[in-house]
Design a protein around this motif. Structure first.
Motif, PDB file in Angstrom:
ATOM      1  N   HIS A  14       0.819  -1.220   0.000  1.00 43.67           N
ATOM      2  CA  HIS A  14       0.000   0.000   0.000  1.00 43.67           C
ATOM      3  C   HIS A  14       0.855   1.273   0.000  1.00 43.67           C
ATOM      4  O   HIS A  14       0.364   2.349  -0.284  1.00 43.67           O
ATOM      5  N   LEU A  15       2.137   1.153   0.292  1.00 47.19           N
ATOM      6  CA  LEU A  15       3.051   2.299   0.298  1.00 47.19           C
ATOM      7  C   LEU A  15       3.506   2.558  -1.139  1.00 47.19           C
ATOM      8  O   LEU A  15       4.443   1.944  -1.620  1.00 47.19           O
ATOM      9  N   LYS A  16       2.847   3.450  -1.811  1.00 46.55           N
ATOM     10  CA  LYS A  16       3.066   3.644  -3.248  1.00 46.55           C
ATOM     11  C   LYS A  16       4.201   4.596  -3.595  1.00 46.55           C
ATOM     12  O   LYS A  16       4.617   4.660  -4.743  1.00 46.55           O
ATOM     13  N   THR A  17       4.730   5.354  -2.642  1.00 46.60           N
ATOM     14  CA  THR A  17       5.782   6.318  -2.965  1.00 46.60           C
ATOM     15  C   THR A  17       7.167   5.880  -2.497  1.00 46.60           C
ATOM     16  O   THR A  17       8.132   6.604  -2.716  1.00 46.60           O
ATOM     17  N   CYS A  18       7.280   4.729  -1.870  1.00 45.79           N
ATOM     18  CA  CYS A  18       8.601   4.301  -1.392  1.00 45.79           C
ATOM     19  C   CYS A  18       9.373   3.601  -2.515  1.00 45.79           C
ATOM     20  O   CYS A  18       8.809   3.150  -3.504  1.00 45.79           O
ATOM     21  N   HIS A  19      10.679   3.542  -2.329  1.00 49.57           N
ATOM     22  CA  HIS A  19      11.580   2.891  -3.272  1.00 49.57           C
ATOM     23  C   HIS A  19      12.295   1.781  -2.525  1.00 49.57           C
ATOM     24  O   HIS A  19      12.602   1.921  -1.345  1.00 49.57           O
ATOM     25  N   PHE A  20      12.571   0.679  -3.202  1.00 48.81           N
ATOM     26  CA  PHE A  20      13.190  -0.484  -2.574  1.00 48.81           C
ATOM     27  C   PHE A  20      14.618  -0.647  -3.075  1.00 48.81           C
ATOM     28  O   PHE A  20      14.858  -0.712  -4.279  1.00 48.81           O
ATOM     29  N   TYR A  21      15.559  -0.702  -2.144  1.00 49.64           N
ATOM     30  CA  TYR A  21      16.968  -0.929  -2.449  1.00 49.64           C
ATOM     31  C   TYR A  21      17.334  -2.295  -1.893  1.00 49.64           C
ATOM     32  O   TYR A  21      17.220  -2.532  -0.691  1.00 49.64           O
ATOM     33  N   THR A  22      17.758  -3.204  -2.772  1.00 53.02           N
ATOM     34  CA  THR A  22      18.016  -4.577  -2.340  1.00 53.02           C
ATOM     35  C   THR A  22      19.301  -5.115  -2.949  1.00 53.02           C
ATOM     36  O   THR A  22      19.877  -4.517  -3.863  1.00 53.02           O
ATOM     37  N   GLN A  54       9.293  -3.026 -10.697  1.00 53.23           N
ATOM     38  CA  GLN A  54      10.577  -2.707 -11.327  1.00 53.23           C
ATOM     39  C   GLN A  54      10.896  -1.218 -11.266  1.00 53.23           C
ATOM     40  O   GLN A  54      12.050  -0.838 -11.040  1.00 53.23           O
ATOM     41  N   GLU A  55       9.911  -0.363 -11.432  1.00 48.89           N
ATOM     42  CA  GLU A  55      10.158   1.079 -11.460  1.00 48.89           C
ATOM     43  C   GLU A  55      10.511   1.654 -10.086  1.00 48.89           C
ATOM     44  O   GLU A  55      10.976   2.783  -9.987  1.00 48.89           O
ATOM     45  N   ARG A  56      10.314   0.880  -9.026  1.00 46.09           N
ATOM     46  CA  ARG A  56      10.650   1.356  -7.670  1.00 46.09           C
ATOM     47  C   ARG A  56      11.666   0.444  -6.995  1.00 46.09           C
ATOM     48  O   ARG A  56      11.776   0.402  -5.780  1.00 46.09           O
ATOM     49  N   HIS A  57      12.453  -0.287  -7.789  1.00 46.42           N
ATOM     50  CA  HIS A  57      13.400  -1.260  -7.241  1.00 46.42           C
ATOM     51  C   HIS A  57      14.789  -0.999  -7.810  1.00 46.42           C
ATOM     52  O   HIS A  57      14.979  -0.959  -9.019  1.00 46.42           O
TER      53      HIS A  57
END
Length: 68
Positions: free
Chosen positions: A22-30, A42-45
């Motif tokens: 539900h958190l649509k503005t966060c970005h994931f760094y992995t 993909q666009e936030r990873h």
């Protein structure tokens, strides 16, 4: 903050992601673990150490504190 218990597999990570999807503005760094690419948008990873170093350092400091 969210967590799940289970194996280190795609199904378990999907359950974790479902809790924060539900958190649509966060970005994931992995790191380059295959399940992340299968589940995260993909666009936030971003894959790589540049975004994970501070998280890993914090996890390390927390573990040391808990042991001490």
């Amino acid at each position: 903050m969210a967590w799940v218990t289970g194996s280190r597999d795609t199904a378990t990570f999907q359950r974790l992601y479902d809790k924060v999807s539900h958190l649509k503005t966060c970005h994931f760094y992995t790191d380059n673990w295959d399940a992340f690419s299968k589940v995260l948008p993909q666009e936030r990873h971003t894959i790589g150490k540049s975004g994970t170093v501070c998280i890993e350092r914090d996890n390390s400091n927390t573990a040391i504190t808990l042991v001490a």
